[in-house]
Design a protein around this motif. Sequence first.
Motif, PDB file in Angstrom:
ATOM      1  N   THR A 156       0.832  -1.211   0.000  1.00  0.00           N
ATOM      2  CA  THR A 156       0.000   0.000   0.000  1.00  0.00           C
ATOM      3  C   THR A 156       0.862   1.254   0.000  1.00  0.00           C
ATOM      4  O   THR A 156       0.663   2.160  -0.814  1.00  0.00           O
ATOM      5  CB  THR A 156      -0.931   0.014   1.228  1.00  0.00           C
ATOM      6  N   GLU A 157       1.815   1.338   0.905  1.00  0.00           N
ATOM      7  CA  GLU A 157       2.653   2.527   1.046  1.00  0.00           C
ATOM      8  C   GLU A 157       3.746   2.565  -0.023  1.00  0.00           C
ATOM      9  O   GLU A 157       4.258   1.530  -0.456  1.00  0.00           O
ATOM     10  CB  GLU A 157       3.307   2.551   2.431  1.00  0.00           C
ATOM     11  N   TRP A 158       4.101   3.780  -0.419  1.00  0.00           N
ATOM     12  CA  TRP A 158       5.235   3.962  -1.326  1.00  0.00           C
ATOM     13  C   TRP A 158       6.538   3.742  -0.545  1.00  0.00           C
ATOM     14  O   TRP A 158       6.618   4.124   0.627  1.00  0.00           O
ATOM     15  CB  TRP A 158       5.225   5.365  -1.923  1.00  0.00           C
ATOM     16  N   PRO A 159       7.550   3.144  -1.153  1.00  0.00           N
ATOM     17  CA  PRO A 159       8.778   2.805  -0.418  1.00  0.00           C
ATOM     18  C   PRO A 159       9.488   4.007   0.191  1.00  0.00           C
ATOM     19  O   PRO A 159      10.215   3.869   1.166  1.00  0.00           O
ATOM     20  CB  PRO A 159       9.653   2.132  -1.492  1.00  0.00           C
ATOM     21  N   TRP A 160       9.279   5.180  -0.396  1.00  0.00           N
ATOM     22  CA  TRP A 160      10.006   6.376   0.065  1.00  0.00           C
ATOM     23  C   TRP A 160       9.120   7.326   0.874  1.00  0.00           C
ATOM     24  O   TRP A 160       9.501   8.482   1.096  1.00  0.00           O
ATOM     25  CB  TRP A 160      10.594   7.128  -1.129  1.00  0.00           C
ATOM     26  N   THR A 161       7.980   6.862   1.326  1.00  0.00           N
ATOM     27  CA  THR A 161       7.079   7.726   2.095  1.00  0.00           C
ATOM     28  C   THR A 161       7.778   8.331   3.306  1.00  0.00           C
ATOM     29  O   THR A 161       7.567   9.511   3.645  1.00  0.00           O
ATOM     30  CB  THR A 161       5.843   6.937   2.553  1.00  0.00           C
ATOM     31  N   TRP A 162       8.630   7.559   3.947  1.00  0.00           N
ATOM     32  CA  TRP A 162       9.300   8.014   5.170  1.00  0.00           C
ATOM     33  C   TRP A 162      10.253   9.175   4.923  1.00  0.00           C
ATOM     34  O   TRP A 162      10.636   9.883   5.861  1.00  0.00           O
ATOM     35  CB  TRP A 162      10.076   6.850   5.797  1.00  0.00           C
ATOM     36  N   LEU A 163      10.618   9.420   3.656  1.00  0.00           N
ATOM     37  CA  LEU A 163      11.538  10.522   3.331  1.00  0.00           C
ATOM     38  C   LEU A 163      10.831  11.880   3.306  1.00  0.00           C
ATOM     39  O   LEU A 163      11.500  12.916   3.323  1.00  0.00           O
ATOM     40  CB  LEU A 163      12.209  10.267   1.981  1.00  0.00           C
ATOM     41  N   GLY A 164       9.507  11.884   3.227  1.00  0.00           N
ATOM     42  CA  GLY A 164       8.780  13.151   3.215  1.00  0.00           C
ATOM     43  C   GLY A 164       9.132  14.003   2.005  1.00  0.00           C
ATOM     44  O   GLY A 164       9.168  13.508   0.868  1.00  0.00           O
ATOM     45  N   ASP A 165       9.419  15.285   2.254  1.00  0.00           N
ATOM     46  CA  ASP A 165       9.748  16.212   1.167  1.00  0.00           C
ATOM     47  C   ASP A 165      11.082  15.893   0.499  1.00  0.00           C
ATOM     48  O   ASP A 165      11.389  16.439  -0.569  1.00  0.00           O
ATOM     49  CB  ASP A 165       9.786  17.655   1.691  1.00  0.00           C
ATOM     50  N   PHE A 166      11.875  15.020   1.098  1.00  0.00           N
ATOM     51  CA  PHE A 166      13.181  14.686   0.532  1.00  0.00           C
ATOM     52  C   PHE A 166      13.121  13.427  -0.340  1.00  0.00           C
ATOM     53  O   PHE A 166      14.145  12.839  -0.662  1.00  0.00           O
ATOM     54  CB  PHE A 166      14.203  14.484   1.657  1.00  0.00           C
ATOM     55  N   LYS A 167      11.925  13.016  -0.731  1.00  0.00           N
ATOM     56  CA  LYS A 167      11.773  11.771  -1.480  1.00  0.00           C
ATOM     57  C   LYS A 167      12.447  11.808  -2.854  1.00  0.00           C
ATOM     58  O   LYS A 167      12.767  10.751  -3.419  1.00  0.00           O
ATOM     59  CB  LYS A 167      10.297  11.442  -1.651  1.00  0.00           C
ATOM     60  N   TYR A 168      12.706  12.996  -3.365  1.00  0.00           N
ATOM     61  CA  TYR A 168      13.320  13.081  -4.693  1.00  0.00           C
ATOM     62  C   TYR A 168      14.769  12.606  -4.707  1.00  0.00           C
ATOM     63  O   TYR A 168      15.346  12.412  -5.777  1.00  0.00           O
ATOM     64  CB  TYR A 168      13.232  14.514  -5.224  1.00  0.00           C
ATOM     65  N   PRO A 172      20.464  10.128  -7.974  1.00  0.00           N
ATOM     66  CA  PRO A 172      21.678   9.498  -8.546  1.00  0.00           C
ATOM     67  C   PRO A 172      21.571   9.266 -10.044  1.00  0.00           C
ATOM     68  O   PRO A 172      22.533   9.497 -10.787  1.00  0.00           O
ATOM     69  CB  PRO A 172      21.767   8.175  -7.775  1.00  0.00           C
ATOM     70  N   TRP A 173      20.413   8.779 -10.502  1.00  0.00           N
ATOM     71  CA  TRP A 173      20.241   8.548 -11.939  1.00  0.00           C
ATOM     72  C   TRP A 173      20.232   9.864 -12.725  1.00  0.00           C
ATOM     73  O   TRP A 173      20.814   9.951 -13.797  1.00  0.00           O
ATOM     74  CB  TRP A 173      18.940   7.796 -12.195  1.00  0.00           C
ATOM     75  N   ALA A 174      19.555  10.869 -12.172  1.00  0.00           N
ATOM     76  CA  ALA A 174      19.492  12.163 -12.863  1.00  0.00           C
ATOM     77  C   ALA A 174      20.889  12.763 -12.992  1.00  0.00           C
ATOM     78  O   ALA A 174      21.253  13.308 -14.052  1.00  0.00           O
ATOM     79  CB  ALA A 174      18.563  13.108 -12.113  1.00  0.00           C
ATOM     80  N   PHE A 210      15.082  12.839 -17.074  1.00  0.00           N
ATOM     81  CA  PHE A 210      14.747  13.698 -15.936  1.00  0.00           C
ATOM     82  C   PHE A 210      14.014  14.968 -16.376  1.00  0.00           C
ATOM     83  O   PHE A 210      12.980  15.324 -15.767  1.00  0.00           O
ATOM     84  CB  PHE A 210      15.995  14.055 -15.142  1.00  0.00           C
ATOM     85  N   PRO A 211      14.466  15.693 -17.414  1.00  0.00           N
ATOM     86  CA  PRO A 211      13.679  16.841 -17.882  1.00  0.00           C
ATOM     87  C   PRO A 211      12.259  16.453 -18.285  1.00  0.00           C
ATOM     88  O   PRO A 211      11.316  17.222 -18.077  1.00  0.00           O
ATOM     89  CB  PRO A 211      14.482  17.349 -19.087  1.00  0.00           C
ATOM     90  N   PHE A 212      12.104  15.253 -18.850  1.00  0.00           N
ATOM     91  CA  PHE A 212      10.769  14.797 -19.229  1.00  0.00           C
ATOM     92  C   PHE A 212       9.886  14.606 -17.997  1.00  0.00           C
ATOM     93  O   PHE A 212       8.689  14.934 -18.016  1.00  0.00           O
ATOM     94  CB  PHE A 212      10.860  13.495 -20.026  1.00  0.00           C
ATOM     95  N   LEU A 213      10.463  14.099 -16.921  1.00  0.00           N
ATOM     96  CA  LEU A 213       9.705  13.950 -15.684  1.00  0.00           C
ATOM     97  C   LEU A 213       9.248  15.307 -15.170  1.00  0.00           C
ATOM     98  O   LEU A 213       8.129  15.457 -14.659  1.00  0.00           O
ATOM     99  CB  LEU A 213      10.554  13.249 -14.621  1.00  0.00           C
ATOM    100  N   GLY A 243       9.981   7.318 -13.339  1.00  0.00           N
ATOM    101  CA  GLY A 243      11.343   7.731 -13.659  1.00  0.00           C
ATOM    102  C   GLY A 243      12.362   6.666 -13.298  1.00  0.00           C
ATOM    103  O   GLY A 243      13.281   6.370 -14.084  1.00  0.00           O
ATOM    104  N   ILE A 244      12.203   6.057 -12.117  1.00  0.00           N
ATOM    105  CA  ILE A 244      13.117   4.989 -11.703  1.00  0.00           C
ATOM    106  C   ILE A 244      13.054   3.828 -12.699  1.00  0.00           C
ATOM    107  O   ILE A 244      14.085   3.279 -13.108  1.00  0.00           O
ATOM    108  CB  ILE A 244      12.763   4.517 -10.283  1.00  0.00           C
ATOM    109  N   LEU A 245      11.838   3.448 -13.105  1.00  0.00           N
ATOM    110  CA  LEU A 245      11.683   2.338 -14.050  1.00  0.00           C
ATOM    111  C   LEU A 245      12.256   2.691 -15.420  1.00  0.00           C
ATOM    112  O   LEU A 245      12.828   1.828 -16.107  1.00  0.00           O
ATOM    113  CB  LEU A 245      10.210   1.962 -14.172  1.00  0.00           C
ATOM    114  N   PHE A 246      12.121   3.936 -15.836  1.00  0.00           N
ATOM    115  CA  PHE A 246      12.723   4.353 -17.117  1.00  0.00           C
ATOM    116  C   PHE A 246      14.236   4.216 -17.062  1.00  0.00           C
ATOM    117  O   PHE A 246      14.872   3.724 -18.011  1.00  0.00           O
ATOM    118  CB  PHE A 246      12.346   5.807 -17.437  1.00  0.00           C
ATOM    119  N   TYR A 247      14.824   4.679 -15.964  1.00  0.00           N
ATOM    120  CA  TYR A 247      16.285   4.592 -15.827  1.00  0.00           C
ATOM    121  C   TYR A 247      16.746   3.134 -15.769  1.00  0.00           C
ATOM    122  O   TYR A 247      17.750   2.755 -16.383  1.00  0.00           O
ATOM    123  CB  TYR A 247      16.741   5.341 -14.574  1.00  0.00           C
ATOM    124  N   ILE A 248      16.014   2.299 -15.031  1.00  0.00           N
ATOM    125  CA  ILE A 248      16.371   0.874 -14.953  1.00  0.00           C
ATOM    126  C   ILE A 248      16.224   0.213 -16.317  1.00  0.00           C
ATOM    127  O   ILE A 248      17.076  -0.582 -16.744  1.00  0.00           O
ATOM    128  CB  ILE A 248      15.486   0.162 -13.905  1.00  0.00           C
TER     129      ILE A 248
END
Length: 625
Positions: free
Chosen positions: A9-21, A26-28, A51-54, A103-108
Motif C-alpha cells: 500500500t505505502e510507497w517505499p520512500w514515504t518516510w523521506l517526506g519532502d526529501f523523497k526526490y 543518482p540517476w538524474a 529527468f527533464p521529461f519527468l 522515472g526509476i523504471l525508465f532509468y532501470i
Amino acid sequence: MASKPGFLTEWPWTWLGDFKYVVIAPWAIHSTYTYMMKDRSERDIGYAIIFPFLLTRMLHNQLWISYSRYRTAKGTNRIVDKNIEFEQVDRERNWDDQIIFNGILFYIGYTYIKEAHHLPWWRTDGVIWTILLHAGPVEFLYYWLHRALHHHFLYSRYHSHHHSSIATEPITSVIHPFGEHIAYFALFAIPLLTTLWTKTASMLSFAGYITYIDFMNNMGHCNFEHIPKRLFSVFPPLKYLVYTPSYHSLHHTQFRTNYSLFMPFYDYVYGTMDKSSDTLYESSLVRNEEVPDLVHLTHLTTPESIYHLRVGFAGLASEPHKSRWYMWLMWPVTVWSMMLTWIYGCTFVVERNVFKNLKLQTWAVPKYSIQYYMHWQREWINNLIEDAILEADGKGVKVLSLGLLNQEEGLNRNGDIFLIKHPQLKVKLVDGSSLAVAIVLNSIPKGTTQVVFRGNPTKVAYSIALALCQGGMQVFTLNEDDYKKIKAKLNSEAASSLILSKNSPSKIWLVGDGLSETDQQKASKGTMFIPFSQFPPKKTRKDCLYNTTPAMLAPKHIENLDSCENWLPRRVMSAWRVAGIVHAAEEWNVHECGNVMFNIEKIWKASLEHGFRPLTASAESNLNK
C-alpha cells in the motif's frame, strides 16, 4: 488510505517526506554527467532527457490542477457539486510519487535493455504499433483489471483509496496504492516494451504515449465538461474511442459503471455503461457560470503567495503560508509572474464555498502587497478594484467583502471613493472593520485594566482605542505620533484614559502595522501581542505569545473549505471575510466602508449565532499542530 490496507500500500520512500526526490537523484546526476563528458558521437540524448521529461510531466499535471480548480470555482460546466475538504487534499498530496516511480523504471529500463539506447526521434511504424497496442490489449486488460479491483476483497485493500474522492480533481487520477501502480505500469509498458523489442520505438512515441496517458487521466478527473458536442456529431463512433470527464465522473459517483480506461468501447460491449452518461454530458455542457451571493476580494501578498492560492499548489494552499527552503528553486517563475502582474492583470476567481444557502466566491486582484504602497500603482489598483465591484454589481452579487484591499487606507479611503463615484451600487461593500474591532476587544483577557497600543493608527485602531478608553481601560502608547493621532479622535472624557509613556506597564499589547523589533524588545517577558492589523507582526520574541490577526474559526457547515487563508490555520477565516458572510446571511442592506462603522456588538453576536467561534490562544495552538 484504503479501508483495509493491503500488501504494498505505502510507497517505499514515504518516510523521506519532502526529501523523497533523493531516490531519483543518482540517476538524474549520472545521466547528465555522462551526456556532458562523453564524446559527441557516444552521447545518448534519450538517457539525458529522462529527468527533464519527468519535470515536464509535473508541469503538465500542475497546469491541469490549476485550470481545473479555476473552472470549478467559477462553476461553468461543473459536473459534480460535492465538496472537497482538507482530508482529500492531504490524501492526494503525493500525486508526484507515480512520476518518481516511472522515472526509476525508465532509468532501470535504459540500463538493462540495450534496445532502449540511441533511439531515433521518430518512427511512424512504432507510433502506429503504440496506438494499436493501447486500443487493443491495454484497454481490454485494464477494463478487466478495473472490474477485479471493484471486487470487495481488492476494493477494500486497494482501490477504495482512489474512490474516497467523489468530487475528483485531475490529480485524483493517480492517487492509488503503490501495488496498484505496479499493475498499471505493467499494462502501459506493453506498447513501450513491444516497440523496443521490435526495434520500432522512438523517443517521440515514448514521450507522446506517456503524455497521452497523463492528459487523458487528468481530463477524465477534472470535474468540468469541455469536450465539444460537435465532435461526436461529426464523427459518431468517437463516443466509443474517447471518454469525457462527465462519463468518468459517473464511475466515481455510481461505482459499478463506466469501468473503461479512456475508450468506452468495452463498457458498451460488456453492458457496464451508465445509462445516464449522455444526459449528464449534455447537462454539464450547458451549465452556466455560477452567480455568487457574496464575493470576498483579496490580493497577492508576498512573491511566493501565488503558489499558496487555491489555484496554485494544492499542498501549499492547504497549509498556512510560510516560507519553505525549496521555493527558491521557483524564483525564475516567481519573478516572471511578478513582472506579468506589473504590466497586466485582471481579477480572477480562486475559490468557491457554500454557507447554508449562500454561494460564496473569492476573487483575487493580481497585485502584491508592496504595490499597494507605491503611489504610481494606486490608480491602476483602484481601477482593478472598481472593475471587480462593477462586475459583481452587474452579476447581482449581494455583498462584496473588501478583504486585504484596505491595508493602505490612503489608497481609496476604505472603499469610500467607489461609493462616491457609483452611488447607485446595489452590491453592498463591507470592509469588516466592526468585526475586526469586536474580535480584538474579545481577545483581551478578562480583568485587564491596562493595554499598550502600538502600530499605525487605522480605522480599526481608532475604534478599538475609543471603545477601551470609553470603558475606562488605560491605553498606553509608546509613540508620540500615535498618541496625538489617536487623541485627536477621542472626546475629552475618553482622552483621559489615553496615556503617553516610555515604559510598558502592561503585558497586553495591541499591535498593528509599524510594530518594529525595537518596540517588541520593550515588552516584558510573557507579553501577549494581539494584532489589530490585517498582516501579522514579525515574531521576534520567543518568550512572548503572539495571537493571530483578527479571525474566527469557521463552522462545520461551511462547505468546500480546502485551503488556508494566507497565514491563518485550517478552517479559520479572517474577520474581514467573516464580516461579509454575516452581512449576506443577515441581509443587512447597508455599506460598511469609508468612515462608516457597523454596530460592533451586533455583528459580534450575529457571528456567534451563525456558528463562527473566537480563537483562544490554546485553540490556535492546537490548530497549527
